[in-house]
Every structure is written in C-alpha cells, then in structure tokens.
Motif scaffolding. Structure first.
Motif, PDB file in Angstrom:
ATOM      1  N   ALA A 142      11.381 -86.163  86.684  1.00  0.00           N
ATOM      2  CA  ALA A 142      10.651 -87.348  87.152  1.00  0.00           C
ATOM      3  C   ALA A 142       9.273 -87.480  86.510  1.00  0.00           C
ATOM      4  CB  ALA A 142      10.518 -87.311  88.676  1.00  0.00           C
ATOM      5  N   THR A 143       8.650 -86.356  86.152  1.00  0.00           N
ATOM      6  CA  THR A 143       7.252 -86.404  85.693  1.00  0.00           C
ATOM      7  C   THR A 143       7.026 -85.976  84.245  1.00  0.00           C
ATOM      8  OG1 THR A 143       6.865 -84.144  86.518  1.00  0.00           O
ATOM      9  CG2 THR A 143       6.426 -85.967  88.040  1.00  0.00           C
ATOM     10  N   SER A 144       8.026 -85.360  83.619  1.00  0.00           N
ATOM     11  CA  SER A 144       7.928 -84.910  82.223  1.00  0.00           C
ATOM     12  C   SER A 144       6.653 -84.107  81.952  1.00  0.00           C
ATOM     13  CB  SER A 144       7.978 -86.110  81.269  1.00  0.00           C
ATOM     14  OG  SER A 144       9.135 -86.871  81.456  1.00  0.00           O
ATOM     15  N   PRO A 145       6.464 -82.983  82.598  1.00  0.00           N
ATOM     16  CA  PRO A 145       5.239 -82.198  82.395  1.00  0.00           C
ATOM     17  C   PRO A 145       5.192 -81.586  80.990  1.00  0.00           C
ATOM     18  CG  PRO A 145       6.830 -80.929  83.650  1.00  0.00           C
ATOM     19  CD  PRO A 145       7.398 -82.310  83.528  1.00  0.00           C
ATOM     20  N   ASP A 146       3.993 -81.388  80.491  1.00  0.00           N
ATOM     21  CA  ASP A 146       3.823 -80.722  79.195  1.00  0.00           C
ATOM     22  C   ASP A 146       3.909 -79.213  79.351  1.00  0.00           C
ATOM     23  OD1 ASP A 146       3.283 -83.110  77.676  1.00  0.00           O
ATOM     24  OD2 ASP A 146       1.337 -83.172  78.679  1.00  0.00           O
ATOM     25  N   LEU A 147       3.498 -78.733  80.536  1.00  0.00           N
ATOM     26  CA  LEU A 147       3.457 -77.290  80.778  1.00  0.00           C
ATOM     27  C   LEU A 147       3.847 -77.024  82.231  1.00  0.00           C
ATOM     28  CD1 LEU A 147       0.701 -74.866  79.554  1.00  0.00           C
ATOM     29  CD2 LEU A 147       1.547 -74.695  81.894  1.00  0.00           C
ATOM     30  N   VAL A 148       4.626 -75.972  82.428  1.00  0.00           N
ATOM     31  CA  VAL A 148       5.055 -75.594  83.776  1.00  0.00           C
ATOM     32  C   VAL A 148       4.606 -74.161  84.053  1.00  0.00           C
ATOM     33  CG1 VAL A 148       7.010 -75.224  85.329  1.00  0.00           C
ATOM     34  CG2 VAL A 148       7.085 -77.091  83.647  1.00  0.00           C
ATOM     35  N   LEU A 149       3.937 -73.974  85.184  1.00  0.00           N
ATOM     36  CA  LEU A 149       3.633 -72.629  85.679  1.00  0.00           C
ATOM     37  C   LEU A 149       4.781 -72.247  86.595  1.00  0.00           C
ATOM     38  CD1 LEU A 149      -0.164 -72.493  86.555  1.00  0.00           C
ATOM     39  CD2 LEU A 149       1.079 -71.012  84.986  1.00  0.00           C
ATOM     40  N   MET A 150       5.511 -71.194  86.235  1.00  0.00           N
ATOM     41  CA  MET A 150       6.780 -70.894  86.894  1.00  0.00           C
ATOM     42  C   MET A 150       6.779 -69.538  87.591  1.00  0.00           C
ATOM     43  SD  MET A 150       9.924 -71.976  87.379  1.00  0.00           S
ATOM     44  CE  MET A 150      10.165 -73.230  86.104  1.00  0.00           C
ATOM     45  N   ASP A 151       7.099 -69.537  88.887  1.00  0.00           N
ATOM     46  CA  ASP A 151       7.281 -68.285  89.619  1.00  0.00           C
ATOM     47  C   ASP A 151       8.688 -67.766  89.314  1.00  0.00           C
ATOM     48  OD1 ASP A 151       6.867 -66.177  91.333  1.00  0.00           O
ATOM     49  OD2 ASP A 151       7.304 -67.316  93.146  1.00  0.00           O
ATOM     50  N   ASP A 203      -4.278 -82.218  84.720  1.00  0.00           N
ATOM     51  CA  ASP A 203      -3.577 -83.205  85.541  1.00  0.00           C
ATOM     52  C   ASP A 203      -2.296 -82.562  86.063  1.00  0.00           C
ATOM     53  OD1 ASP A 203      -2.540 -85.442  86.732  1.00  0.00           O
ATOM     54  OD2 ASP A 203      -1.922 -86.408  84.854  1.00  0.00           O
ATOM     55  N   VAL A 204      -2.315 -82.135  87.310  1.00  0.00           N
ATOM     56  CA  VAL A 204      -1.125 -81.523  87.914  1.00  0.00           C
ATOM     57  C   VAL A 204      -0.232 -82.654  88.405  1.00  0.00           C
ATOM     58  CG1 VAL A 204      -0.251 -79.951  89.683  1.00  0.00           C
ATOM     59  CG2 VAL A 204      -2.445 -79.477  88.564  1.00  0.00           C
ATOM     60  N   VAL A 205       0.839 -82.903  87.687  1.00  0.00           N
ATOM     61  CA  VAL A 205       1.690 -84.070  87.981  1.00  0.00           C
ATOM     62  C   VAL A 205       2.677 -83.807  89.101  1.00  0.00           C
ATOM     63  CG1 VAL A 205       1.480 -85.002  85.647  1.00  0.00           C
ATOM     64  CG2 VAL A 205       3.345 -83.415  86.179  1.00  0.00           C
ATOM     65  N   ALA A 206       2.936 -82.511  89.406  1.00  0.00           N
ATOM     66  CA  ALA A 206       3.895 -82.202  90.472  1.00  0.00           C
ATOM     67  C   ALA A 206       3.787 -80.739  90.856  1.00  0.00           C
ATOM     68  CB  ALA A 206       5.319 -82.514  90.019  1.00  0.00           C
ATOM     69  N   THR A 207       4.282 -80.430  92.056  1.00  0.00           N
ATOM     70  CA  THR A 207       4.475 -79.045  92.472  1.00  0.00           C
ATOM     71  C   THR A 207       5.888 -78.947  93.010  1.00  0.00           C
ATOM     72  OG1 THR A 207       3.661 -79.442  94.718  1.00  0.00           O
ATOM     73  CG2 THR A 207       2.035 -78.705  93.058  1.00  0.00           C
ATOM     74  N   ALA A 208       6.434 -77.729  93.010  1.00  0.00           N
ATOM     75  CA  ALA A 208       7.801 -77.538  93.484  1.00  0.00           C
ATOM     76  C   ALA A 208       7.925 -76.145  94.081  1.00  0.00           C
ATOM     77  CB  ALA A 208       8.796 -77.720  92.341  1.00  0.00           C
ATOM     78  N   SER A 209       8.887 -75.988  94.996  1.00  0.00           N
ATOM     79  CA  SER A 209       9.045 -74.700  95.678  1.00  0.00           C
ATOM     80  C   SER A 209      10.412 -74.075  95.464  1.00  0.00           C
ATOM     81  CB  SER A 209       8.808 -74.875  97.183  1.00  0.00           C
ATOM     82  OG  SER A 209       9.747 -75.797  97.719  1.00  0.00           O
ATOM     83  N   SER A 210      11.254 -74.705  94.643  1.00  0.00           N
ATOM     84  CA  SER A 210      12.597 -74.171  94.417  1.00  0.00           C
ATOM     85  C   SER A 210      13.076 -74.580  93.029  1.00  0.00           C
ATOM     86  CB  SER A 210      13.574 -74.721  95.465  1.00  0.00           C
ATOM     87  OG  SER A 210      13.730 -76.125  95.305  1.00  0.00           O
ATOM     88  N   VAL A 211      14.184 -74.001  92.609  1.00  0.00           N
ATOM     89  CA  VAL A 211      14.767 -74.359  91.309  1.00  0.00           C
ATOM     90  C   VAL A 211      15.144 -75.842  91.310  1.00  0.00           C
ATOM     91  CG1 VAL A 211      16.701 -73.974  89.735  1.00  0.00           C
ATOM     92  CG2 VAL A 211      15.627 -72.022  90.877  1.00  0.00           C
ATOM     93  N   ARG A 212      15.809 -76.269  92.359  1.00  0.00           N
ATOM     94  CA  ARG A 212      16.257 -77.665  92.439  1.00  0.00           C
ATOM     95  C   ARG A 212      15.070 -78.635  92.374  1.00  0.00           C
ATOM     96  NH1 ARG A 212      20.839 -80.301  94.064  1.00  0.00           N
ATOM     97  NH2 ARG A 212      20.575 -82.387  94.907  1.00  0.00           N
ATOM     98  N   GLU A 213      14.047 -78.354  93.170  1.00  0.00           N
ATOM     99  CA  GLU A 213      12.864 -79.224  93.153  1.00  0.00           C
ATOM    100  C   GLU A 213      12.199 -79.209  91.780  1.00  0.00           C
ATOM    101  OE1 GLU A 213       9.997 -78.309  96.135  1.00  0.00           O
ATOM    102  OE2 GLU A 213      11.177 -79.170  97.777  1.00  0.00           O
ATOM    103  N   ALA A 214      12.117 -78.023  91.170  1.00  0.00           N
ATOM    104  CA  ALA A 214      11.468 -77.906  89.865  1.00  0.00           C
ATOM    105  C   ALA A 214      12.173 -78.765  88.820  1.00  0.00           C
ATOM    106  CB  ALA A 214      11.456 -76.444  89.421  1.00  0.00           C
TER     107      ALA A 214
END
Length: 207
Positions: free
Chosen positions: A40-49, A23-34
């Motif tokens: 806002a979504t409290s993800p369990d895991l983040v794939l981070m560039d 369940d991909v709860v969000a995507t982001a393109s910057s530090v601020r968005e991340a």
C-alpha cells in the motif's frame, strides 16, 4: 516502514525516525500486515523484526522483496542466532542490527542502509562475510572445468615456465601434441597467448 510486534518498541523507533527527518509511511506488527502495508505504501526502507506472531522477518523480507526488488530491508532484532542472521541475508536483507544498539547507532545504520551500504552489528559482520564468500565460491563456476585432464597438466607446466619441448619430454608426448593442447586450452579459455595463459594458471592456483 517499521515492523515489530512490540507496540512500545515499534512506536519509539518510529518516533525517533520521524524526529530525525524520516517519513515513516507505515508500521506493522506481523508478516501479513508488513506485506499488505508495504504494497500500500511502497516504502524505500523497512526496519524488520525477526520474531513476529505469524512467522518471522525472513518470511516478511522474502514476500516484500518479491514485490519490490529494490526495497532495502534492515533487520532490527534481539536475536543474534547464526541461523536468523544468515536466513535474513539469504532472503535479501541489506543489514542486521541487534536491538542492543543505541539510538545513534540505529540512526547511522538506517542512513547507511538508505545509501545502499550493507550494515551489520560488528560481532555479526565476520559471520556474514564468511557466508557471502562461501556463496561466491559456490556460484562461481570452475573456469578450468572445460579443460581435459591432459590440458590441465600441460597448463600447470606452462605456468612453471616450461617450453613446449620440455613439456613434451616430461610427458612423453610429441612437440606437436603439446602445442595442440596449448592451442586448445587458449581457445577454450578465450585467451590470446602464453603470457595470458600463465597469468590465468597462477590466478587459479595451477602453478
């Protein structure tokens, strides 16, 4: 949550994850968005560039973990630079995978990270292990630091199997003084007897 500033890559990774039941709860393109979307979504895991337009993955990892200390963060980056890898680990990343990894390797890494395992591209694993071992040595206080130089000297001789009288002769001390040093050492190290004292000395390289 998938964080990457390249839309095609970000969307492809998110799509692959969804297709495999995540369940991909969000995507982001910057530090601020991340940071904002993590809150806002409290993800369990983040794939981070690592390379983001307003900072880097280390900044985002630090900020997200400041809010969610149990979130797992897997860095997925094109960079294999030593500083990037170690900075990510120090910031609290659970793993570091290069973007050259195939889809199956990525999915396995996500699964393992979600299960609480540390995941690193093979060529980076040795680097990370060396860093962690060095950190452990830095953080672990020297257990012999509480001993005086004379107590340490006596402890070394105890480890060699010498009796108190033999130690006294070698050091030019009285038998009673040697016993007092041994008693003080046992008390400081919270050990019960000479057997434990000998084991301690051997384990700490004082033989």
């Amino acid at each position: 949550m998938v964080v990457d500033d390249h839309p095609m890559w970000r969307d492809a990774v998110a799509r692959d994850l969804r297709e495999h039941g995540y369940d991909v709860v969000a995507t982001a393109s910057s530090v601020r968005e991340a940071v904002d979307r993590a809150k806002a979504t409290s993800p369990d895991l983040v794939l981070m560039d690592m390379n983001l337009p307003d900072g880097n993955g280390t900044d985002a990892t630090t900020a997200i973990r400041a809010v969610f200390d149990d979130v797992k963060i897997l860095v997925l980056s094109a960079s294999s630079e030593r500083t990037d890898v170690l900075d990510a680990v120090r910031a609290g990343a659970s793993g570091y995978l290069l973007k050259s990894a195939g889809a199956e390797e990525l999915l396995t890494a996500v699964h393992d990270t979600a299960q609480g395992r540390a995941v690193f591209t093979p060529e980076l694993a040795g680097l990370v292990l060396a860093e962690l071992r060095g950190r452990e040595r830095e953080e672990s206080p020297d257990p012999t630091a509480v001993l005086t130089p004379r107590e340490t000297e006596v402890l070394r001789m105890v480890a060699k199997g010498l009796a108190s009288k033999q130690i006294a002769t070698r050091l030019g001390l009285s038998h009673r003084t040697v016993d007092n040093h041994i008693a003080s050492t046992l008390r400081k190290l919270q050990l019960g007897n000479r057997v434990e004292l000998t084991r301690f000395a051997l384990e700490n390289g004082l033989d």
